[in-house]
Design an enzyme around this catalytic site. Structure first.
Site, short mmCIF file in Angstrom:
data_model
loop_
_atom_site.label_atom_id
_atom_site.label_comp_id
_atom_site.label_asym_id
_atom_site.label_seq_id
_atom_site.Cartn_x
_atom_site.Cartn_y
_atom_site.Cartn_z
N ASP A 41 0.94 -1.53 0.15
CA ASP A 41 0.01 0.33 -0.19
C ASP A 41 1.07 1.40 -0.73
O ASP A 41 2.18 1.40 0.29
CB ASP A 41 -0.84 -0.01 0.93
CG ASP A 41 -1.58 0.98 1.36
OD1 ASP A 41 -3.17 0.62 0.57
OD2 ASP A 41 -2.23 2.02 1.25
N ASP A 67 5.03 2.72 -3.84
CA ASP A 67 4.59 3.88 -5.47
C ASP A 67 4.51 2.55 -6.45
O ASP A 67 5.43 3.21 -6.94
CB ASP A 67 4.67 4.52 -5.41
CG ASP A 67 3.93 5.86 -6.39
OD1 ASP A 67 3.46 5.08 -7.03
OD2 ASP A 67 4.30 6.62 -6.15
N ASN A 94 -3.67 -5.11 -8.11
CA ASN A 94 -4.93 -4.22 -7.63
C ASN A 94 -4.97 -3.10 -7.61
O ASN A 94 -6.12 -2.17 -7.13
CB ASN A 94 -5.81 -4.91 -6.45
CG ASN A 94 -6.87 -4.65 -5.19
OD1 ASN A 94 -7.76 -4.51 -6.16
ND2 ASN A 94 -6.72 -3.21 -4.55
N TYR A 166 -9.13 7.40 -16.79
CA TYR A 166 -9.06 6.15 -16.67
C TYR A 166 -9.91 5.07 -16.90
O TYR A 166 -8.81 4.02 -17.37
CB TYR A 166 -10.29 6.34 -15.33
CG TYR A 166 -9.89 5.14 -14.25
CD1 TYR A 166 -9.14 4.48 -13.65
CD2 TYR A 166 -11.53 4.71 -14.21
CE1 TYR A 166 -9.74 4.33 -12.95
CE2 TYR A 166 -12.03 3.69 -13.73
CZ TYR A 166 -11.24 3.39 -12.48
OH TYR A 166 -10.91 2.48 -11.57
N LYS A 170 -7.94 1.85 -18.11
CA LYS A 170 -8.27 0.34 -17.53
C LYS A 170 -7.91 -1.18 -18.42
O LYS A 170 -8.13 -2.04 -18.60
CB LYS A 170 -9.32 0.36 -16.88
CG LYS A 170 -9.32 0.56 -15.75
CD LYS A 170 -8.48 0.25 -14.83
CE LYS A 170 -8.62 0.54 -13.15
NZ LYS A 170 -7.59 0.02 -11.85
#
Length: 262
Positions: A41, A67, A94, A166, A170
């Site tokens: 994370d 990161d 994820n 975005y 994706k």
């Protein structure tokens, strides 16, 4: 008899694993026997909290704050994993949205945006997938085994007008996974995507302030509820297991009927 989803002996790395879907994936991997789970994370405290939950389930847990959009940082993290655990067998890409400071309430039409805004969407959703996959694959090729699952969005399948970049990022990640499936299959590596509809994660729930707003959102879903992290996490678990050893290059929507796949 071995359980069909048994992950015994496997080491997994879950990016964006400090909350939401990533957290639930990490817990499922531990519950189904993964020897070790690395929880990434951007925020160290979140990774450490989930690592404690994973350890309580009996798996080795390694929290790593980095990161995913930083190629060198990702390389350093994978080096630490190799030193501590021997390498990564399962990679779950994820981490998503607009990175560690995601905001979805300040969107402007694409024609009013510019490269600075685009970069925050591309960095995590596309660059991060490339970076982590690049550092995971050499060890997978050497070991003759690998599972790569990338979490995308239905925005990448059908497009969302207020999330143009975005959506493109994706869709790019999904195309990249198809290419990796073709390149990695002969080495025992599978690569698949899971596309999410509206799922009850912090980024989504921040956009739904009350019951009326949620009802409006759910009018687009055949199953009239938001997804819960367990919904996609179950499919991700399956794709990480040997039960899915003959499945690669696919994108599976988990979306309550928001859109259909053919």
């Amino acid at each position: 008899m071995k359980h069909i989803l048994d992950l015994k002996g496997r080491t997994a790395l879950v990016t964006g694993g400090g909350q939401g879907v990533g957290r639930q994936v990490a817990l499922y991997l531990a519950q189904y026997g993964a020897s070790a789970v690395v929880i990434n994370d951007f925020h160290a405290d979140r990774a450490e909290a989930v690592a404690s939950e994973v350890a309580a389930l009996g798996a080795k847990a390694l929290p790593l704050a980095f990161d995913v959009s930083d190629f060198e940082a990702v390389g350093g993290a994978f080096a630490r994993v190799r030193e501590a655990l021997g390498g990564v067998d399962i990679l779950v890409n994820n981490a998503g949205n607009a990175g560690p400071t995601s905001r979805l309430d300040d969107l402007v039409p694409f024609w009013e945006s510019g490269p600075d805004e685009w970069r925050r969407w591309l960095a995590t959703n596309l660059d991060g997938v490339l970076n982590c996959t690049r550092h995971a694959m050499p060890g997978m090729i050497k070991g003759g085994y690998g599972r790569i699952v990338t979490v995308i969005s239905d925005a990448g399948r059908v497009g969302e007008p207020h999330l143009a970049v975005y959506s493109g990022a994706k869709a790019g990640a999904a195309g990249f996974m198809r290419a990796i499936a073709k390149a990695g299959g002969r080495f025992g590596i599978t690569a698949n995507c899971v596309a999410l509809g509206g799922t009850r994660t912090p980024a989504v729930t921040d956009l739904i302030p009350d019951e009326a707003a949620e009802k409006k959102v759910l009018s687009q879903y055949l199953i009239r509820r938001l997804g819960e992290p367990e919904d996609p996490a179950g499919l991700i678990l399956f794709l990480c297991s040997d039960a899915a050893s003959w499945i690669t290059g696919q994108t599976y929507p988990v979306n309550g009927g928001y859109s259909f796949a053919v």
